[in-house]
Design a protein around this motif. Structure first.
Motif, PDB file in Angstrom:
ATOM      1  N   GLN A 196       0.811  -1.222   0.000  1.00  0.00           N
ATOM      2  CA  GLN A 196       0.000   0.000   0.000  1.00  0.00           C
ATOM      3  C   GLN A 196       0.843   1.270   0.000  1.00  0.00           C
ATOM      4  OE1 GLN A 196      -2.375  -0.314   3.489  1.00  0.00           O
ATOM      5  NE2 GLN A 196      -4.088  -1.349   2.473  1.00  0.00           N
ATOM      6  N   LYS A 197       2.065   1.185   0.529  1.00  0.00           N
ATOM      7  CA  LYS A 197       2.865   2.391   0.746  1.00  0.00           C
ATOM      8  C   LYS A 197       4.205   2.291   0.014  1.00  0.00           C
ATOM      9  CE  LYS A 197       0.729   3.011   5.243  1.00  0.00           C
ATOM     10  NZ  LYS A 197       0.313   4.350   5.621  1.00  0.00           N
ATOM     11  N   LEU A 229       0.511  19.130   7.412  1.00  0.00           N
ATOM     12  CA  LEU A 229      -0.262  17.892   7.299  1.00  0.00           C
ATOM     13  C   LEU A 229       0.266  16.868   8.303  1.00  0.00           C
ATOM     14  CD1 LEU A 229      -2.370  16.535   5.118  1.00  0.00           C
ATOM     15  CD2 LEU A 229      -0.320  15.241   4.496  1.00  0.00           C
ATOM     16  N   LEU A 279       2.961  13.209   5.008  1.00  0.00           N
ATOM     17  CA  LEU A 279       3.180  13.314   3.560  1.00  0.00           C
ATOM     18  C   LEU A 279       3.247  11.961   2.866  1.00  0.00           C
ATOM     19  CD1 LEU A 279       5.689  16.296   3.565  1.00  0.00           C
ATOM     20  CD2 LEU A 279       3.325  16.307   2.743  1.00  0.00           C
ATOM     21  N   LEU A 280       3.610  10.917   3.615  1.00  0.00           N
ATOM     22  CA  LEU A 280       3.626   9.591   3.006  1.00  0.00           C
ATOM     23  C   LEU A 280       2.365   8.799   3.381  1.00  0.00           C
ATOM     24  CD1 LEU A 280       7.411   8.672   3.271  1.00  0.00           C
ATOM     25  CD2 LEU A 280       6.200   9.900   1.479  1.00  0.00           C
ATOM     26  N   LEU A 303      -0.741  10.150   2.527  1.00  0.00           N
ATOM     27  CA  LEU A 303      -1.794  10.927   1.872  1.00  0.00           C
ATOM     28  C   LEU A 303      -2.973  10.077   1.411  1.00  0.00           C
ATOM     29  CD1 LEU A 303       0.342  13.661   0.209  1.00  0.00           C
ATOM     30  CD2 LEU A 303      -1.819  14.084   1.391  1.00  0.00           C
ATOM     31  N   ALA A 304      -2.719   8.796   1.162  1.00  0.00           N
ATOM     32  CA  ALA A 304      -3.830   7.942   0.728  1.00  0.00           C
ATOM     33  C   ALA A 304      -4.920   7.901   1.794  1.00  0.00           C
ATOM     34  CB  ALA A 304      -3.325   6.540   0.409  1.00  0.00           C
ATOM     35  N   ASN A 341     -11.178  12.372   2.753  1.00  0.00           N
ATOM     36  CA  ASN A 341     -11.790  13.431   1.951  1.00  0.00           C
ATOM     37  C   ASN A 341     -12.952  12.913   1.111  1.00  0.00           C
ATOM     38  OD1 ASN A 341      -9.997  15.356   2.934  1.00  0.00           O
ATOM     39  ND2 ASN A 341      -8.519  15.029   1.292  1.00  0.00           N
ATOM     40  N   HIS A 342     -12.896  11.639   0.787  1.00  0.00           N
ATOM     41  CA  HIS A 342     -13.980  11.049  -0.002  1.00  0.00           C
ATOM     42  C   HIS A 342     -15.027  10.339   0.873  1.00  0.00           C
ATOM     43  CE1 HIS A 342     -11.053  11.765  -3.240  1.00  0.00           C
ATOM     44  NE2 HIS A 342     -12.123  11.847  -4.006  1.00  0.00           N
ATOM     45  N   TYR A 369      -5.710  10.370   3.815  1.00  0.00           N
ATOM     46  CA  TYR A 369      -6.455  11.624   3.702  1.00  0.00           C
ATOM     47  C   TYR A 369      -7.413  11.578   2.516  1.00  0.00           C
ATOM     48  CZ  TYR A 369      -3.966  13.910   7.422  1.00  0.00           C
ATOM     49  OH  TYR A 369      -3.487  14.249   8.657  1.00  0.00           O
ATOM     50  N   ASP A 370      -6.942  10.948   1.448  1.00  0.00           N
ATOM     51  CA  ASP A 370      -7.803  10.824   0.271  1.00  0.00           C
ATOM     52  C   ASP A 370      -9.068  10.049   0.639  1.00  0.00           C
ATOM     53  OD1 ASP A 370      -7.990  11.515  -2.507  1.00  0.00           O
ATOM     54  OD2 ASP A 370      -7.798   9.384  -2.961  1.00  0.00           O
ATOM     55  N   LEU A 428      -4.564  21.474   9.648  1.00  0.00           N
ATOM     56  CA  LEU A 428      -4.037  21.779   8.314  1.00  0.00           C
ATOM     57  C   LEU A 428      -4.521  23.160   7.860  1.00  0.00           C
ATOM     58  CD1 LEU A 428      -2.598  20.323   5.814  1.00  0.00           C
ATOM     59  CD2 LEU A 428      -4.902  19.912   4.993  1.00  0.00           C
ATOM     60  N   GLU A 429      -5.784  23.446   8.096  1.00  0.00           N
ATOM     61  CA  GLU A 429      -6.359  24.712   7.627  1.00  0.00           C
ATOM     62  C   GLU A 429      -5.857  25.902   8.438  1.00  0.00           C
ATOM     63  OE1 GLU A 429     -10.557  22.760   6.055  1.00  0.00           O
ATOM     64  OE2 GLU A 429     -10.538  23.988   7.880  1.00  0.00           O
TER      65      GLU A 429
END
Lengths: 447, 447
Positions: free
Chosen positions: A165-166, A378, A412-413, A415-416, A422-423, A418-419, A372-373
């Motif tokens: 996965q990574k 991140l 940063l490694l 991010l999947a 986010n979905h 977060y994806d 983050l905002e």
């Protein structure tokens, strides 16, 4: 207002703190898994160097950091303490919030605080090669970085599901010169046996530990390295708490809440334990370990002797455990998916000195998004638990309060994950009480 | 020895430096591509806010950094200046080497130095939405970060080949709330026309620029933002050189060599231009821009008027160019694949004030690996060019020399390129002279 507090380099701590002599109740000794007698240093000698075994059992309150370790620490240490004023405003906090930023290390997390001295002590004792396991990859990255600095070979057994996965983790470990195998692998008897039984096996941390230990035991000049749980790991991590003390002193602040996420417990322990003597002397500072509700060792586990790994190869240690064969749900904070915790951390929790809390992963990702905002960076999914814990602590804190949390690494490694968040694809996992009770029934009974 | 030099936060520069009034020869004006007459501010007004147009044409030597921009800068600035002593030892340098670490920003590069003020000025003028293009993704990340800080919408057109190769970039931009489209897209007429002609088109930076400009021109309250080349971008980036000056002063050092990689020229310009007045007054400090041999604009391009983009939509600017329809080889340093350079940088190169050099990508990755092994951090492929340039400069430098290079970004989202390098899969590209000559024949002739 000072946003980022830098400790001058010449004030970087030159000793680690060892909480052992200050524990109100002495640490319960690790036991031989067969005889249930306390283990002796010689039993650890095949897999650890003497100097780390000595630290593991040390009662010295302070331990000198070797000059050659300080030299590498200075590549990124002292790390900044940062005022999260934009986060404060966003949540309407009355208190101040600071975070200790351990993401600035070359490996992107707090892990090099211990990988560097571990590589150094092994090198000093003539070891030429280190073997380890890694789950999500943070520890494997940190150890391969450290080995590169001292010219040691590094072999990493990475849980196969994460290995697949990574891919960036693997590439980073390779870039530091480390060799990486998906576990189960063909490199060890344990791995080969597992593959013969189940060719599609995606591995587990327990299995990867067994492979790394076997590798160390069966190769010349090779030792094993572990990234959390053990006493010497916690000792090395105290550099973060010691720096925080000096940084707060510089700006005339006094911590009232110390918050960290807990997987094996090393980043949390490293942050809070240097504050233990003052707390025992009456300072009201609160220690708040934060864990996933999917792996609630401190909030719902039992404090008892158990194995450190699923394969029951390690000594028995007294800790809060969900049972050594407990398989946590696949949350994205891979570094927090461990069935037990560091014995030192469990000891202070059992003394009532900590206030553990547990959150669902979506709550933690929401906290990460707010961070983050507002603060721009991140966080790792593990770190998001500390952020959530700090936000909750800050909401009820008053104007004289100072909440400090450990920002254990960047995402940063990761991010999947977060994806997926986010979905709207993340699931929360609540552990049924019966599962815990059943798993604990399979723990060894120590008289 | 001081390893990491931190400028106190209250000494962070509060003004940017504008080199325009100090250029020995005035900057050649940008020209209307049809009339070949100098363009006027009103021609830029549809796509840029007035305050940035004013900066683009300003002759003020110093420009105040708005307080609200300083507030965001302080999330990571002042950035550290770091002594690369372990790198020095590895190459047997007699001089000292320092690097200015711009990888510590939330976006991981120097780009937020300009994305933040660009977002701020747009916000102040009532703009609600920014459109931009991105190649490898650094600029798109930086702009989406900046837009998140000021509550602006951000739309990024990412060259399709990169969009597909670098999924983590897309996820990071999404995490900052940015919207991202693979270019060519269905969002613009330009994109739709291209897709109708060639449904498999993988895009180019020139095309993505056209889409972003069209998006800005056809949406309410939307402007366009560019991450390099323009004067106001270079001005914003001078904060790095100004900080380096203050940091060197703190430790009593004097730069003799300033090194940066050059794509559009903004990180190099930002580092060296604050040193221009002293250099013009006789200081022997050397300015060394480093570019890929696959895209050798400064070492082999012609200094003449040309378009900024392949589609010939931009004004004509005087710069070192390989021809606006030059298609650079697919090197991994995507940020250095631009056919021209910032007019300000080209101006000082044309004055003989710089000593441009060019290297093959494998030489640069080897330099990056040495940096990784000695200083611990993983540089971006673009940054590896600056490291290579600094190493070469240091090899011939003497004991009184001080080489400073700009570490423009980390490589954590570029690990696939390291993987290719580690597996020996990288190709070097030498550009045939005839290709350059042919491309330059297609440049516009300005009387």
């Amino acid at each position: 207002m000072l946003k980022r507090i830098f400790l001058p380099q010449d004030r970087m701590p030159t000793q680690w703190y060892n909480p052992m002599p200050d524990l109100p109740t002495p640490l319960a000794p690790p036991l031989n898994p067969e005889t249930h007698k306390p283990i002796t240093p010689d039993m650890l000698a095949p897999i650890f160097p003497d100097s780390l075994i000595a630290q593991e059992m040390s009662q010295e309150r302070f331990i000198d950091i070797p000059e050659a370790v300080q030299d590498i620490y200075r590549l990124w240490r002292p790390s900044p303490l940062v005022r999260a004023d934009r986060l404060e405003k966003a949540i309407g906090a009355k208190c101040r919030i600071y975070y200790k930023d351990e993401s600035v290390s070359p490996a992107g997390s707090h892990k090099p605080n211990t990988s560097v001295p571990q590589a150094y002590y092994n090198k000093m004792e003539g070891v030429e090669r280190l073997a380890t396991e890694t789950g999500a990859g943070q520890w494997g990255t940190a150890l391969s970085f450290a080995c590169a600095q001292y010219g040691l070979e590094c072999v990493v057994y990475m849980v196969k599901v994460s290995y697949e996965q990574k891919p960036y983790r693997k590439m980073l470990i390779n870039s530091y010169g480390g060799t990486i195998f998906a576990s189960p692998s063909e490199q060890t008897r344990t791995g080969r046996e597992m593959l013969a039984r189940d060719p599609g096996c995606k591995g587990s941390l327990g299995l990867a530990i067994s492979e790394a230990v076997e590798d160390a035991a069966t190769h010349d000049n090779t030792k094993y390295a572990l990234g959390s749980v053990l006493n010497h790991v916690i000792i090395h991590q105290t550099i973060t708490g010691l720096e925080v003390q000096a940084q707060l002193d510089m700006i005339g602040e006094k911590a009232t809440h110390l918050v960290g996420c807990v997987g094996g417990g090393s980043n949390f322990g490293g942050l809070v334990l240097p504050f233990l003597p003052k707390k025992l002397a009456g300072d009201p500072v609160r220690f708040i370990p934060v864990e996933p509700r999917a792996c609630p060792t401190l909030t719902r586990g039992e404090y008892r002797y158990d194995y450190g790994d699923m394969a029951r190869l390690t000594p028995l240690v007294k800790m809060h455990t969900l049972g050594h064969d407990f398989m946590p749900a696949p949350i994205h904070a891979g570094g927090l998916r461990y069935h037990g915790d560091a014995p030192i951390v469990c000891n202070v929790v059992a003394e009532g000195l900590c206030e553990p809390v547990a959150y669902f992963q979506t709550e933690c990702f929401e906290a990460a998004r707010l961070f983050l905002e507002t603060e721009g960076f991140l966080p790792a999914p593990e770190t998001s638990h500390a952020i959530k814990g700090a936000i909750e602590a800050a909401k009820t804190a008053g104007p004289d309060d100072v909440v400090v949390f450990l920002y254990s690494g960047h995402g940063l490694l990761d991010l999947a994950s977060y994806d997926a968040f986010n979905h709207g694809l993340l699931t929360n996992f609540e552990l049924p009480q019966r599962d815990i009770e059943e798993a604990l029934k399979r723990c060894p009974v120590v008289e």
